[in-house]
Design an enzyme around this catalytic site. Structure first.
Site, PDB file in Angstrom:
ATOM      1  N   CYS B  46       0.827  -1.187   0.000  1.00 65.74           N
ATOM      2  CA  CYS B  46       0.000   0.000   0.000  1.00 65.74           C
ATOM      3  C   CYS B  46       0.870   1.249   0.000  1.00 65.74           C
ATOM      4  O   CYS B  46       2.083   1.184   0.070  1.00 65.74           O
ATOM      5  CB  CYS B  46      -0.888   0.014   1.246  1.00 65.74           C
ATOM      6  SG  CYS B  46       0.086   0.192   2.731  1.00 65.74           S
ATOM      7  N   CYS B  49       3.265   1.559   2.952  1.00 62.18           N
ATOM      8  CA  CYS B  49       4.506   0.802   2.811  1.00 62.18           C
ATOM      9  C   CYS B  49       5.478   1.591   1.940  1.00 62.18           C
ATOM     10  O   CYS B  49       6.673   1.705   2.230  1.00 62.18           O
ATOM     11  CB  CYS B  49       4.250  -0.541   2.134  1.00 62.18           C
ATOM     12  SG  CYS B  49       3.109  -1.616   3.000  1.00 62.18           S
ATOM     13  N   ASP B 451       6.237 -34.756 -10.171  1.00 64.39           N
ATOM     14  CA  ASP B 451       7.524 -35.055  -9.560  1.00 64.39           C
ATOM     15  C   ASP B 451       7.270 -35.109  -8.061  1.00 64.39           C
ATOM     16  O   ASP B 451       6.259 -34.594  -7.586  1.00 64.39           O
ATOM     17  CB  ASP B 451       8.515 -33.936  -9.924  1.00 64.39           C
ATOM     18  CG  ASP B 451       9.766 -33.984  -9.081  1.00 64.39           C
ATOM     19  OD1 ASP B 451      10.106 -32.951  -8.488  1.00 64.39           O
ATOM     20  OD2 ASP B 451      10.394 -35.062  -9.010  1.00 64.39           O
ATOM     21  N   ASP B 627      10.047 -29.524 -10.321  1.00 64.95           N
ATOM     22  CA  ASP B 627      10.787 -28.347  -9.882  1.00 64.95           C
ATOM     23  C   ASP B 627      12.284 -28.454 -10.028  1.00 64.95           C
ATOM     24  O   ASP B 627      12.984 -27.462  -9.896  1.00 64.95           O
ATOM     25  CB  ASP B 627      10.465 -28.055  -8.409  1.00 64.95           C
ATOM     26  CG  ASP B 627      11.144 -29.054  -7.490  1.00 64.95           C
ATOM     27  OD1 ASP B 627      11.597 -28.656  -6.408  1.00 64.95           O
ATOM     28  OD2 ASP B 627      11.247 -30.234  -7.866  1.00 64.95           O
ATOM     29  N   ASP B 631      13.879 -32.336 -13.890  1.00 65.34           N
ATOM     30  CA  ASP B 631      12.549 -32.316 -14.500  1.00 65.34           C
ATOM     31  C   ASP B 631      12.504 -31.464 -15.758  1.00 65.34           C
ATOM     32  O   ASP B 631      11.513 -31.474 -16.483  1.00 65.34           O
ATOM     33  CB  ASP B 631      11.521 -31.730 -13.521  1.00 65.34           C
ATOM     34  CG  ASP B 631      11.410 -32.570 -12.268  1.00 65.34           C
ATOM     35  OD1 ASP B 631      11.447 -32.001 -11.176  1.00 65.34           O
ATOM     36  OD2 ASP B 631      11.291 -33.800 -12.422  1.00 65.34           O
TER      37      ASP B 631
END
Lengths: 49, 739
Positions: B46, B49, B451, B627, B631
């Site tokens: 926001c 921040c 996986d 991941d 893979d």
């Protein structure tokens, strides 16, 4: 007809001014951060520039 | 006793883990005495921040610019003087936000350029459309306008419309030319034809003082279509940036030992083969290396999926993605960061990429059907009217109005709109799509290959049955575990929480950790280290000197909602399978916990990719979810692929879609959203076809005036847009899987 001839350059000028403004906005990155721009107007410390 | 554990407020680092090993000074760019640094900030949501972060950084000495882009999370800092980059990072982190240095060089400059060009074309088209419509309004409704004013207005429309069409139409004209040269017909061919012919016709009508000119319709057509193109370009760029950001959050810098023997921070991209790197305990390798000195253990979960760490010794080669666990080592880089792939995986990736680029998007398939029909109808109209005794000009008028009115506004907007809305919805749920046609391919899958490590499971081992272990044992063991990077130690600390660390801690790689607690020596480690008999599973033993050791069990546990998600996926008509590089016993347990009947263990990267290829060859459309480095080949070769947020760069880049968070239900949501998107797209094409069916007879009868054309175009675009927006809100949870 006279009014027309006076009006039309005016309209063209306005259209071109609008285009120039949009072009500047694009170039200077005004569209890069919509969320930030919306929040910045509420920030008291934010000055010009 | 010293408290070492700091709970990272942003949640980026696991509790007890060392602060990010990244040294931001590797990313500082210096120009004319001004230093600049780009950071990614996580958790700023926001305006509050934003001002908090900017003000805190601006307070540091020498800061000239501190500007946070709230939409992308990028913080740009410029300063002069001796300020250390680390201070800036710490200033932001101290406020409670996650912050990482970022290499903006990888930004999608070509995508940004395309988007800028399209935005320019759009703004010109919008101003042009407004101007021409302004002048057309009296032409539409002013039935008593004197003819010389009519003429003036028309000439002015021409003066505005022609340059606008030439500038704003360029993206379409060049695409149409390219398509014709490739002997294909894409959507831009009829668009370009319609615009050019309409302008030519209108110019002719203006010169001879005829009835109607279609300048407004031509520019309006370009305006609507450019909206679709800009949306599409923005989507691509946002997806690219989001994927890039995930990459930046992982280690992209390393420590190199220069020839003079000094340790310096370098960007991963700057590492050359032969460089000697210093890899700290807990640091991930960014390039393939050969160990030069030191002894430690390596965590290969991202490389092979194995949960048990393996010993490291001098002369051993390790791949990028392995994590150094116990002790600092020195290693020689074997390849540059971008070449650190197993040669086989690189080949597999290439093969997969080729396959993806030949996928015909739904919109292109529709164009192939649509274009010949419309052109044939226009030609037919031309010939028919000639046969009925009309002049060439009148017949041409009819043909051009057919082309204009069947304008592919709706057709060209149909797909991008739905994709943008669907992607936006997924984005809000933490899912990043890598391309527009990812949705179409995700919707078509019928077989899922999971996986295990890091995908079906969270990747980090979990302490099993913490309540069954003596609380004191847990607390004491945790005091030793907090000083170690071993995955099992991390799991123990996570279960026990923050707390003190024992004194005099020593880690013996491959064996365990010893330290002094309350004046007594204690040990935590493997069975052989403590003189116990190994149980055969993943375990750590703990004992004070002279006491009987107690055992702690760990397992690679599946994500909490795995069983529900797998059941849901099966209910959606998908076959589910588990293929992993880990040992059979662990894979069997994981499959059982998730409710998956088919599973394979001990798979190599090649065998994973081959398995996927075999399934695809037999006609199945595979969704691969993985991941690790092992893979990547399978991800590239599958019909569609998804990677979890913690994946290696390669897998993320090879996949269509990345999801963040611990919940597996994201997978079901992704497939459901993709299927809904596909239905919407088909509906939109049907609506566009219906619209054509209605207006073609009207055009052939010669009833189309510029006003009619403008209304028809706007109406069809609006209908298609509204239909696409039906997707904007997430489906009700009950129906999510079945729509």
């Amino acid at each position: 007809m006279n009014v027309f001839i006076l009006m039309l350059p005016g309209i063209a000028g306005l259209a071109l001014a609008g285009l120039a403004a949009l072009h500047w906005a694009l170039k200077s990155g005004q569209f890069e951060d919509p969320k930030g721009a919306a929040a910045r107007i509420l920030d008291e410390n934010d000055g010009p520039g | 006793m010293t408290t070492v554990v700091s709970a990272c407020p942003s949640g980026l680092s696991p509790p007890g883990a060392p602060a990010a090993a990244q040294d931001p000074s590797a990313f500082v760019v210096q120009k004319d005495g001004v230093k600049s640094l780009d950071l990614i900030v996580k958790g700023a949501s926001c305006g509050g921040c934003m001002s908090k972060i900017e003000n805190n950084v601006a307070r540091l000495q020498g800061i000239r610019i501190a500007r946070l882009n709230l939409s992308t999370g990028r913080l740009r800092v410029e300063w002069t003087g001796q300020l250390k980059p680390r201070t800036i990072v710490e200033a932001v982190a101290a406020l409670g936000y996650g912050v990482t240095a970022f290499d903006p060089g990888k930004a999608d400059s070509e995508g940004a350029r395309t988007e800028r060009r399209l935005m320019t074309a759009l703004t010109i088209a919008s101003v042009g459309t407004a101007a021409v419509m302004f002048m057309s309004e009296p032409l539409w409704f002013g039935s008593d306008l004197p003819p010389d004013i009519r003429n003036v207005l028309r000439w002015l429309s021409a003066v505005v419309a022609l340059p606008v069409a030439i500038i704003s139409g360029r993206p379409f004209f060049s695409s149409a030319l390219a398509s014709i040269r490739a002997r294909r017909l894409n959507m831009d061919v009829p668009v370009s034809l319609a615009v050019i012919l309409a302008l030519a016709l209108s110019l002719y009508e203006t010169i001879v003082g005829g009835q109607h000119a279609f300048f407004d319709a031509s520019v309006m057509l370009l305006f609507f279509l450019l909206i679709g193109r800009v949306l599409d370009a923005r989507l691509r760029r946002r997806a690219y940036d989001a994927a890039n950001e995930l990459t930046a959050l992982q280690t992209t810098s390393a420590t190199r030992i220069s020839r003079q023997g000094k340790a310096e921070a370098v960007r991963a991209a700057d590492i050359r083969p032969g460089d000697i790197l210093l890899v700290a305990a807990g640091e991930k390798l960014v390039v393939d290396v050969e160990i030069v000195s030191g002894e430690s253990e390596a965590d290969l979960r991202l490389v092979t999926g194995e949960v048990e760490p393996v010993a490291m010794f001098v002369g051993q080669t390790l791949h990028a993605g392995a994590v150094n666990l116990s002790a600092p080592i020195q290693a020689r880089a074997l390849a540059a960061a971008k070449d650190s792939l197993m040669a086989d995986i690189a080949r597999l990736l290439e093969a997969g990429e080729q396959k993806k680029s030949t996928y015909r998007r739904l919109a292109d398939k529709a164009a192939e059907l649509y274009v010949p029909q419309v052109h044939a109808t226009a030609a037919f109209g031309f010939v028919a009217w000639l046969a009925f005794g009309a002049t060439a000009a009148q017949a041409a008028y009819i043909a051009v109005t057919v082309l204009i009115i069947t304008c592919p506004c709706a057709l060209a907007l149909a797909a991008p709109l739905v994709q943008v809305v669907a992607a936006g919805r997924l984005f809000r749920e933490g899912v990043y799509l890598s391309s527009g046609d990812a949705l179409e391919r995700l919707a078509a899958v019928d077989h899922i290959v999971f996986d295990k490590t890091g995908t079906l499971t969270l990747g980090d081992p979990v302490l099993v049955d913490p309540l069954g272990v003596d609380r004191n044992v847990l607390e004491y063991a945790a005091m030793l575990a907090r000083a170690s990077h071993h995955p099992f130690s991390r799991a123990l600390v996570k279960a026990v929480g923050a707390g003190p660390v024992a004194e005099g801690v020593r880690e013996i790689p491959g064996r365990g950790v010893t330290g002094i607690i309350d004046g007594r020596r204690a040990s935590l480690g493997s069975a052989s280290f403590l003189g116990a008999i190994a149980g055969g599973g993943s375990e750590l033993w703990f004992a004070f000197d002279g006491e009987i050791p107690a055992v702690l069990h760990f397992d690679d546990v599946v994500r909490p909602d795995s069983a529900d998600t797998v059941a849901l996926l099966k209910a959606m008509g998908l076959e589910v399978e588990l293929v992993s590089g880990d040992g059979a016993e662990r894979v069997r347990r994981a499959a059982e916990a998730a409710g998956i009947q088919q599973w394979k263990a001990g798979a190599t990267p090649q065998s994973k990719a081959t398995h996927v290829k075999a399934l695809e060859a037999s006609g199945q459309k595979v969704l691969m979810i993985g991941d690790g480095l092992n893979d990547a080949g399978a991800l590239a070769g599958a019909h569609a692929s998804i990677a979890p947020g913690g994946a290696v760069d390669v897998s993320r880049l090879a996949s269509d879609c990345v999801f963040s968070g611990d919940s597996l239900s994201a997978i079901a949501r992704i497939v459901a959203t993709a299927r809904t998107a596909r239905s919407r797209m088909r509906e939109n094409f049907a609506l566009a076809a219906l619209y054509n069916a209605i207006v073609i007879p009207i055009a052939l009868a010669g009833w189309v005036t510029p006003l009619v054309a403008a209304i028809a175009m706007s109406a069809s675009s609006a209908v298609v847009t509204l239909n696409a927006l039906r997707m904007a809100r997430p489906a009700h949870s009950g129906k999510a899987g079945l729509r």
